[in-house]
Design a protein around this motif. Structure first.
Motif, PDB file in Angstrom:
ATOM      1  N   PHE A   3       0.949  -1.359   0.035  1.00 25.19           N
ATOM      2  CA  PHE A   3      -0.078   0.059  -0.047  1.00 25.19           C
ATOM      3  C   PHE A   3       0.712   1.245  -0.099  1.00 25.19           C
ATOM      4  N   GLU A  13       1.172   3.830  -2.921  1.00 23.23           N
ATOM      5  CA  GLU A  13       0.706   5.298  -2.979  1.00 23.23           C
ATOM      6  C   GLU A  13       1.838   6.267  -3.192  1.00 23.23           C
ATOM      7  N   GLU A  66     -10.026   6.141   1.570  1.00 22.33           N
ATOM      8  CA  GLU A  66      -9.659   5.149   0.744  1.00 22.33           C
ATOM      9  C   GLU A  66     -10.868   4.355   0.197  1.00 22.33           C
ATOM     10  N   THR A  79     -12.032   6.816  -2.739  1.00 26.48           N
ATOM     11  CA  THR A  79     -11.089   6.539  -4.000  1.00 26.48           C
ATOM     12  C   THR A  79     -11.381   5.106  -4.757  1.00 26.48           C
ATOM     13  N   GLU A  89      -5.971   1.622  -6.736  1.00 22.77           N
ATOM     14  CA  GLU A  89      -6.775   1.806  -5.532  1.00 22.77           C
ATOM     15  C   GLU A  89      -7.821   0.691  -5.169  1.00 22.77           C
ATOM     16  N   HIS A  92      -5.901  -2.220  -3.737  1.00 21.88           N
ATOM     17  CA  HIS A  92      -5.252  -2.023  -1.920  1.00 21.88           C
ATOM     18  C   HIS A  92      -6.581  -1.326  -1.180  1.00 21.88           C
TER      19      HIS A  92
HETATM   20 FE   FE2 Z   1      -5.023   4.594  -1.945  1.00 18.79          FE
END
Ligand code: FE2
Ligand code: FE2
Length: 286
Positions: free
Chosen positions: A77, A81, A133, A136, A170, A173
């Motif tokens: 992750f 990112e 998250e 997203t 996205e 994860h």
């Molecule tokens: Fe993310």
């Protein structure tokens, strides 16, 4: 407190790099649509500082994770990112050259989040990260599911490709920050309360910056252009009833991001972008 992690595919960190050198990006890169171009540019400018904050928020709890699968996923992750931030920064420089307030948004978000880190406890910041998250991942899966959403990019492969790659990751994860929160807290009521705060802050920040960005664009003052563009927004696949209910589902007791299964969708898009004939294979570091 739950420490259970379901079995799933390992998350892959792709060393990708988009080269923007010498490419022509029109100011209204979303198929000429005024408002959508400003919305996408604004969100892109929010990402780098936002994603750095996500990384710091999850990293705070890294030592408390004992499940080896989740521990590995936290590492992946962070890796994904970090590359998202780097690639969006390069794209945002292009947006800045076109007249979007890229630097001002980046500065504002950075200051806002660093203030948050001074005053808010780590558990709150982790819950903020899990909530964002969910935003997203939901918006990413709309892009992967909906041809109509992808068509909004018109001929602009440069921005669409960046967002398709980001969207895959996205979705890949989407459980990580959530599972870390469940492991260290698992408080459904707290999670839902923070989601409500995040929804308010995320929407107001995005709307205000989109308005500022539009106000700086002379095309906004062209007769009828803003009105026509806003009218089109009403039927946007990202604002559908289904998307709104998927966002709200996060507040359900017992919710998990994998309740919306994206396994097949991800397999299809990994093949389309990174399979043997994948359209983005040439952008991966060998
Ligand atoms: Fe993310
Ligand atoms: Fe990201």
């Amino acid at each position: 407190m739950s420490t259970e992690t379901p079995t799933r595919d390992p998350i892959k960190v792709r060393r990708i790099s988009f080269d923007h050198e010498g490419t022509e990006l029109p100011r209204h890169f979303m198929g000429g649509d005024l408002v959508m171009s400003h919305i996408v540019a604004t969100l892109s400018c929010v990402f780098p500082e936002g994603e750095d904050y996500f990384v710091r928020s999850v990293r705070n709890f890294r030592d408390q994770i004992t499940d080896p699968v989740l521990k590995k996923e936290v590492g992946a992750f962070i890796g994904q990112e970090a590359i998202h931030g780097r690639e969006h920064r390069a794209m945002n420089d292009r947006f800045g050259e076109l007249g979007y307030p890229a630097k001002a948004i980046d500065r504002f978000i950075g200051n806002r989040l660093r203030f948050d880190e001074k005053v808010a406890p780590p558990k709150f910041r982790l819950a903020v990260t899990a909530a964002l998250e969910h935003y997203t991942a939901t918006l990413a899966e709309v892009l992967l599911e909906s041809q109509e959403a992808r068509d909004l990019f018109g001929d602009c492969d440069e921005v669409r490709d960046l967002l398709l790659w980001h969207a895959i990751e996205e979705s890949e994860h989407k459980t990580v920050a959530f599972d870390v929160f469940q492991t260290v807290s698992g408080d459904d009521k707290y999670r839902a309360r923070v989601m409500n705060v995040v929804t308010f802050a995320f929407l107001t920040t995005s709307i205000i910056w989109t308005m500022i960005s539009l106000a700086k664009d002379p095309a906004t003052r062209e007769r009828g252009r803003l009105r026509r563009s806003l009218k089109g927004l009403r039927t946007s696949p990202w604002l559908s009833k289904d998307v709104r209910s998927r966002i709200r589902d996060y507040n359900r007791v017992g919710f998990h991001p994998n309740d919306h299964d994206a396994t097949e969708l991800l397999a299809e898009w990994r093949e389309r972008l990174f399979g043997a004939e994948g359209t983005l294979v040439d952008k991966l570091a060998s």
